[in-house]
Design an enzyme around this catalytic site. Structure first.
Site, PDB file in Angstrom:
ATOM      1  N   ASP A 193       0.808  -1.221   0.000  1.00  0.00           N
ATOM      2  CA  ASP A 193       0.000   0.000   0.000  1.00  0.00           C
ATOM      3  C   ASP A 193       0.842   1.271   0.000  1.00  0.00           C
ATOM      4  OD1 ASP A 193       0.931  -0.519   2.552  1.00  0.00           O
ATOM      5  OD2 ASP A 193      -1.029  -0.733   3.477  1.00  0.00           O
ATOM      6  N   ASN A 251      -7.830  -3.208  14.394  1.00  0.00           N
ATOM      7  CA  ASN A 251      -9.208  -3.557  13.992  1.00  0.00           C
ATOM      8  C   ASN A 251      -9.219  -4.717  12.995  1.00  0.00           C
ATOM      9  OD1 ASN A 251      -8.222  -2.345  11.703  1.00  0.00           O
ATOM     10  ND2 ASN A 251      -9.716  -0.671  11.651  1.00  0.00           N
ATOM     11  N   GLU A 302      -9.880  -2.157   5.356  1.00  0.00           N
ATOM     12  CA  GLU A 302     -10.521  -1.888   6.639  1.00  0.00           C
ATOM     13  C   GLU A 302     -11.748  -2.782   6.830  1.00  0.00           C
ATOM     14  OE1 GLU A 302      -9.174   0.002   8.771  1.00  0.00           O
ATOM     15  OE2 GLU A 302      -7.994   1.518   7.736  1.00  0.00           O
ATOM     16  N   HIS A 311      -7.357  -4.887  10.254  1.00  0.00           N
ATOM     17  CA  HIS A 311      -7.058  -4.549   8.853  1.00  0.00           C
ATOM     18  C   HIS A 311      -5.734  -5.164   8.406  1.00  0.00           C
ATOM     19  CE1 HIS A 311      -5.028  -0.634  10.354  1.00  0.00           C
ATOM     20  NE2 HIS A 311      -4.090  -1.294   9.747  1.00  0.00           N
TER      21      HIS A 311
HETATM   22  C1  F6R Z   1       1.183  -1.350   6.216  1.00  0.00           C
HETATM   23  C2  F6R Z   1       0.107  -2.283   6.458  1.00  0.00           C
HETATM   24  C3  F6R Z   1      -0.742  -2.200   7.671  1.00  0.00           C
HETATM   25  C4  F6R Z   1       0.008  -2.594   8.938  1.00  0.00           C
HETATM   26  C5  F6R Z   1      -0.903  -2.523  10.162  1.00  0.00           C
HETATM   27  C6  F6R Z   1      -0.162  -2.865  11.435  1.00  0.00           C
HETATM   28  O1  F6R Z   1       1.825  -1.606   4.976  1.00  0.00           O
HETATM   29  O2  F6R Z   1      -0.084  -3.118   5.645  1.00  0.00           O
HETATM   30  O3  F6R Z   1      -1.853  -3.035   7.503  1.00  0.00           O
HETATM   31  O4  F6R Z   1       0.514  -3.886   8.792  1.00  0.00           O
HETATM   32  O5  F6R Z   1      -1.444  -1.233  10.275  1.00  0.00           O
HETATM   33  O6  F6R Z   1       0.752  -1.858  11.730  1.00  0.00           O
HETATM   34  P1  F6R Z   1       1.837  -2.035  12.875  1.00  0.00           P
HETATM   35  O7  F6R Z   1       2.747  -3.127  12.426  1.00  0.00           O
HETATM   36  O8  F6R Z   1       2.547  -0.718  12.947  1.00  0.00           O
HETATM   37  O9  F6R Z   1       1.095  -2.405  14.126  1.00  0.00           O
END
Ligand code: F6R
Length: 242
Positions: A67, A136, A143, A138
């Site tokens: 992303d 959540n 989402e 994701h």
């Molecule tokens: C970012 C991504 C997000 C993160 C998620 C967890 O490329 O794909 O889905 O993996 O927000 O973030 P952290 O690892 O910072 O808890």
């Protein structure tokens, strides 16, 4: 689904890096799907260390990131392209042209999504996809409530995600409102998927995602259906998973 229990973040990172490095050794031109965020940083550090010792070669590896924020230039301090350069690519011998991150500055975001799908296809699909997971549930920027059958698409970020990411920007107003993300379908088409998850604050969502029903309200729950999904978590994150 296979679960590896790690002692702590460092151990989790080493275990995940072991899986990725085995893949690169067995298939030097591996297509790796990559994630940003705090969860995979230790994995990247471990891979860099092994590269510097001469144990790993990334010359033929191709990468596709999950992303990117819409509206941020590649060199913006919070862009995911910059994150990947600083945390991984700048420290290994991967040619820049082998690394792919959606272009957040593309004038036509829908066209950029189509281009990105074609990039993944032209590489022959993803051999191994590294993932983190949001509180959540994701994955990427998919989402809760998103359809499972989407490929790369544009998303409106939820208040929850804007809030969580605001700490990285000067103010909440500067957090982009849209992003480009690989969809659940793109992720599920990877041959293998490895998720890294750590910390007690993720224990509830780990249980919901992997011991609960498969529902769009918990996007990561779909990974239960993947034939080759590996969850690498530390003891705290896995504490509520039986
Ligand atoms: C970012 C991504 C997000 C993160 C998620 C967890 O490329 O794909 O889905 O993996 O927000 O973030 P952290 O690892 O910072 O808890």
């Amino acid at each position: 689904m296979q679960v590896y229990v790690a002692e702590n973040y460092t151990d989790m990172s080493r275990k995940a890096a072991n899986i990725l490095s085995a893949q690169v050794i067995l298939k030097p031109d591996t297509v790796m799907g990559l994630a940003t965020g705090s969860s995979p940083v230790g994995t990247y550090q471990q891979l860099i260390e092994w590269y510097k010792k001469g144990d790993l070669d990334f010359a033929q590896v191709r990468t596709v990131n999950l992303d990117e924020y819409a509206g941020l230039a590649p060199d913006h301090s919070q862009s995911y392209r910059r994150f990947m350069q600083e945390n991984f690519f700048d420290h290994i011998n991967i040619p820049r042209e082998n690394t792919h991150v959606p272009n957040g500055l593309a004038p036509d975001l829908e066209a950029e999504c189509r281009r990105y799908n074609q990039v993944i296809q032209s590489l022959g699909g993803i051999d191994i996809q590294l993932l983190g997971m949001g509180h959540n549930g994701h994955i990427g920027f998919n989402e809760p409530g998103q359809a499972f059958e989407l490929e790369t698409h544009v998303v409106d970020l939820t208040d929850n995600t804007i809030e969580a990411n605001a700490r990285f920007f000067a103010s909440r107003d500067e957090v982009p409102r849209h992003a480009i993300t690989m969809g659940i379908k793109s992720i599920m088409q990877a041959q293998r998927i490895v998720m890294v998850v750590s910390g007690a604050d993720k224990a509830d969502i780990v249980r919901a995602a992997f011991a609960g029903p498969v529902v769009p309200q918990v996007p990561a729950s779909i990974l239960q259906m993947h034939p080759n999904f590996i969850l690498v978590g530390d003891k705290d994150a896995l504490s509520k998973l039986r």
